[in-house]
Design a protein around this motif. Structure first.
Motif, PDB file in Angstrom:
ATOM      1  N   ALA A 109      48.285  14.036 -43.422  1.00 52.44           N
ATOM      2  CA  ALA A 109      48.428  15.460 -43.129  1.00 52.44           C
ATOM      3  C   ALA A 109      47.952  16.330 -44.280  1.00 52.44           C
ATOM      4  N   ASP A 110      47.449  15.726 -45.336  1.00 52.67           N
ATOM      5  CA  ASP A 110      46.955  16.454 -46.497  1.00 52.67           C
ATOM      6  C   ASP A 110      45.450  16.664 -46.350  1.00 52.67           C
ATOM      7  N   PRO A 111      44.959  17.910 -46.356  1.00 57.32           N
ATOM      8  CA  PRO A 111      43.519  18.145 -46.173  1.00 57.32           C
ATOM      9  C   PRO A 111      42.640  17.461 -47.212  1.00 57.32           C
ATOM     10  N   HIS A 112      43.173  17.250 -48.421  1.00 56.84           N
ATOM     11  CA  HIS A 112      42.376  16.639 -49.484  1.00 56.84           C
ATOM     12  C   HIS A 112      42.418  15.113 -49.451  1.00 56.84           C
ATOM     13  N   TRP A 113      43.467  14.545 -48.867  1.00 58.04           N
ATOM     14  CA  TRP A 113      43.655  13.109 -48.922  1.00 58.04           C
ATOM     15  C   TRP A 113      43.517  12.405 -47.574  1.00 58.04           C
ATOM     16  N   ALA A 114      43.417  13.165 -46.487  1.00 60.64           N
ATOM     17  CA  ALA A 114      43.393  12.534 -45.162  1.00 60.64           C
ATOM     18  C   ALA A 114      42.173  11.635 -44.993  1.00 60.64           C
ATOM     19  N   LEU A 115      40.982  12.153 -45.271  1.00 61.41           N
ATOM     20  CA  LEU A 115      39.775  11.342 -45.086  1.00 61.41           C
ATOM     21  C   LEU A 115      39.699  10.189 -46.084  1.00 61.41           C
ATOM     22  N   PRO A 116      40.028  10.390 -47.388  1.00 60.69           N
ATOM     23  CA  PRO A 116      40.078   9.219 -48.276  1.00 60.69           C
ATOM     24  C   PRO A 116      41.083   8.163 -47.824  1.00 60.69           C
ATOM     25  N   ALA A 117      42.208   8.595 -47.238  1.00 62.30           N
ATOM     26  CA  ALA A 117      43.184   7.618 -46.748  1.00 62.30           C
ATOM     27  C   ALA A 117      42.611   6.802 -45.593  1.00 62.30           C
ATOM     28  N   VAL A 118      41.913   7.469 -44.676  1.00 61.45           N
ATOM     29  CA  VAL A 118      41.261   6.754 -43.582  1.00 61.45           C
ATOM     30  C   VAL A 118      40.184   5.810 -44.124  1.00 61.45           C
ATOM     31  N   ALA A 119      39.468   6.257 -45.155  1.00 66.56           N
ATOM     32  CA  ALA A 119      38.428   5.415 -45.755  1.00 66.56           C
ATOM     33  C   ALA A 119      39.025   4.162 -46.387  1.00 66.56           C
ATOM     34  N   ILE A 120      40.155   4.299 -47.055  1.00 62.58           N
ATOM     35  CA  ILE A 120      40.796   3.138 -47.677  1.00 62.58           C
ATOM     36  C   ILE A 120      41.223   2.135 -46.602  1.00 62.58           C
ATOM     37  N   GLY A 121      41.796   2.640 -45.511  1.00 58.20           N
ATOM     38  CA  GLY A 121      42.154   1.743 -44.417  1.00 58.20           C
ATOM     39  C   GLY A 121      40.947   1.043 -43.825  1.00 58.20           C
ATOM     40  N   THR A 122      39.827   1.753 -43.722  1.00 56.70           N
ATOM     41  CA  THR A 122      38.598   1.156 -43.187  1.00 56.70           C
ATOM     42  C   THR A 122      38.059   0.083 -44.130  1.00 56.70           C
ATOM     43  N   ILE A 123      38.122   0.332 -45.427  1.00 54.03           N
ATOM     44  CA  ILE A 123      37.663  -0.664 -46.402  1.00 54.03           C
ATOM     45  C   ILE A 123      38.481  -1.945 -46.272  1.00 54.03           C
ATOM     46  N   TRP A 124      39.805  -1.802 -46.200  1.00 60.38           N
ATOM     47  CA  TRP A 124      40.658  -2.986 -46.045  1.00 60.38           C
ATOM     48  C   TRP A 124      40.336  -3.728 -44.759  1.00 60.38           C
TER      49      TRP A 124
END
Length: 301
Positions: A158-173
């Motif tokens: 729900a954080d505008p600055h961290w939402a996409l990096p969080a999705v990216a980290i999940g995709t990397i894993w």
């Protein structure tokens, strides 16, 4: 002396050449039929649809390039393209670097190769629904594993600055195991004699990697970068399930914008224009990356 009978050899003529190509065309026929029915014809239909003013149920008048003119001045489209490029930047380099590191780890520990290889590759076989469920659980503000480890209460998705990096980290894993297999196959194709000869000359550690491993893996690296770039630019499921494009459209990628335009706004003509423009961008970037890879290889040769 009696002269030996010499029978002239007949060269293969055009008829023979054509006859030899028949099995090849028969083998290619199923692919060509499937390619034409499920890719080429739908692509032509999408191109035609992008030149019309159409909804999901009705095709209206031909309007030429009006949809593309609107697209060039559409800030929402360019924001979604920017989010897509940002996601690719967050995922492609780590996926390639971590895949290579994991492959070297598996290749080095011969006694545990099967266990390590299975552990690293296991997330890749999970369906996207399971992957997003695990990622959402780990990123929960109060009960998530990530906040428990970091000692905070951040709402990552729900954080505008961290939402996409969080999705990216999940995709990397989720997908790094595929790159691990690519690089592991490349490592196993390097002749062991090269390392033995270099070791006799006193080469160790990073010197072996720089002089032997990296040059031999360069074609694999180029292939992995192209595949991951295309996959990252086509991201849709992760952002759609985890964030629905939010918060404030910071995770709305190009395919998500196309989906909303077609199925929420029922503007199929404009959605087709978005699709065609995005396909052109992906093709251009893939060709640029392949050209850069060939240029670097030619310069090092």
């Amino acid at each position: 002396m009696r002269r030996a009978d010499i029978t002239p050899t007949r060269s293969a003529g055009p008829t023979t050449a054509r006859r030899d190509t028949v099995p090849a065309w028969l083998l290619l026929a199923p692919f060509l039929v499937a390619f034409g029915l499920f890719f080429f014809l739908p692509a032509l239909e999408t191109l035609w649809l992008s030149l019309t003013e159409s909804s999901l149920t009705r095709t209206s008048a031909f309007i030429g390039l009006d949809n593309y003119h609107t697209l060039l001045n559409d800030p929402s489209f360019w924001d979604s393209v920017g989010n897509t490029f940002y996601f690719a930047l967050l995922t492609v380099p780590p996926l390639c670097a971590l895949g290579l590191l994991m492959a070297m780890l598996v290749d080095r520990f011969t006694g545990a190769q099967g266990w390590l290889q299975g552990t690293f590759f296991l997330p890749f076989v999970l369906p996207i629904s399971v992957m997003t469920l695990i990622a959402d659980w780990m990123l929960q503000p109060s009960s998530g594993v990530v906040n428990h480890i970091l000692g905070g209460g951040r709402a990552w998705l729900a954080d505008p600055h961290w939402a996409l990096p969080a999705v990216a980290i999940g995709t990397i894993w989720w997908t790094v195991g595929f790159n691990m297999l690519l690089f592991l196959a490349g490592l196993r194709n390097i002749p062991a004699e090269l390392y033995e000869a270099a070791a006799l000359d006193g080469a160790r550690g990073f010197t072996l990697f720089r002089a032997i491993t990296w040059p031999a893996l360069r074609p694999v690296v180029s292939t992995a970068v192209i595949l991951q770039l295309i996959a990252s630019l086509k991201v849709f499921g992760q952002t759609y399930i985890l964030t629905s494009g939010g918060p404030f459209n910071t995770t709305r990628v190009a395919l998500h914008y196309m989906y909303e335009t077609a199925f929420t706004q029922s503007d199929a003509g404009y959605a087709a224009a978005v699709a065609m423009a995005f396909v052109a961008i992906v093709i251009l970037l893939s060709l640029l990356q392949a050209w850069i890879g060939r240029w670097l290889a030619g310069r090092d040769a």
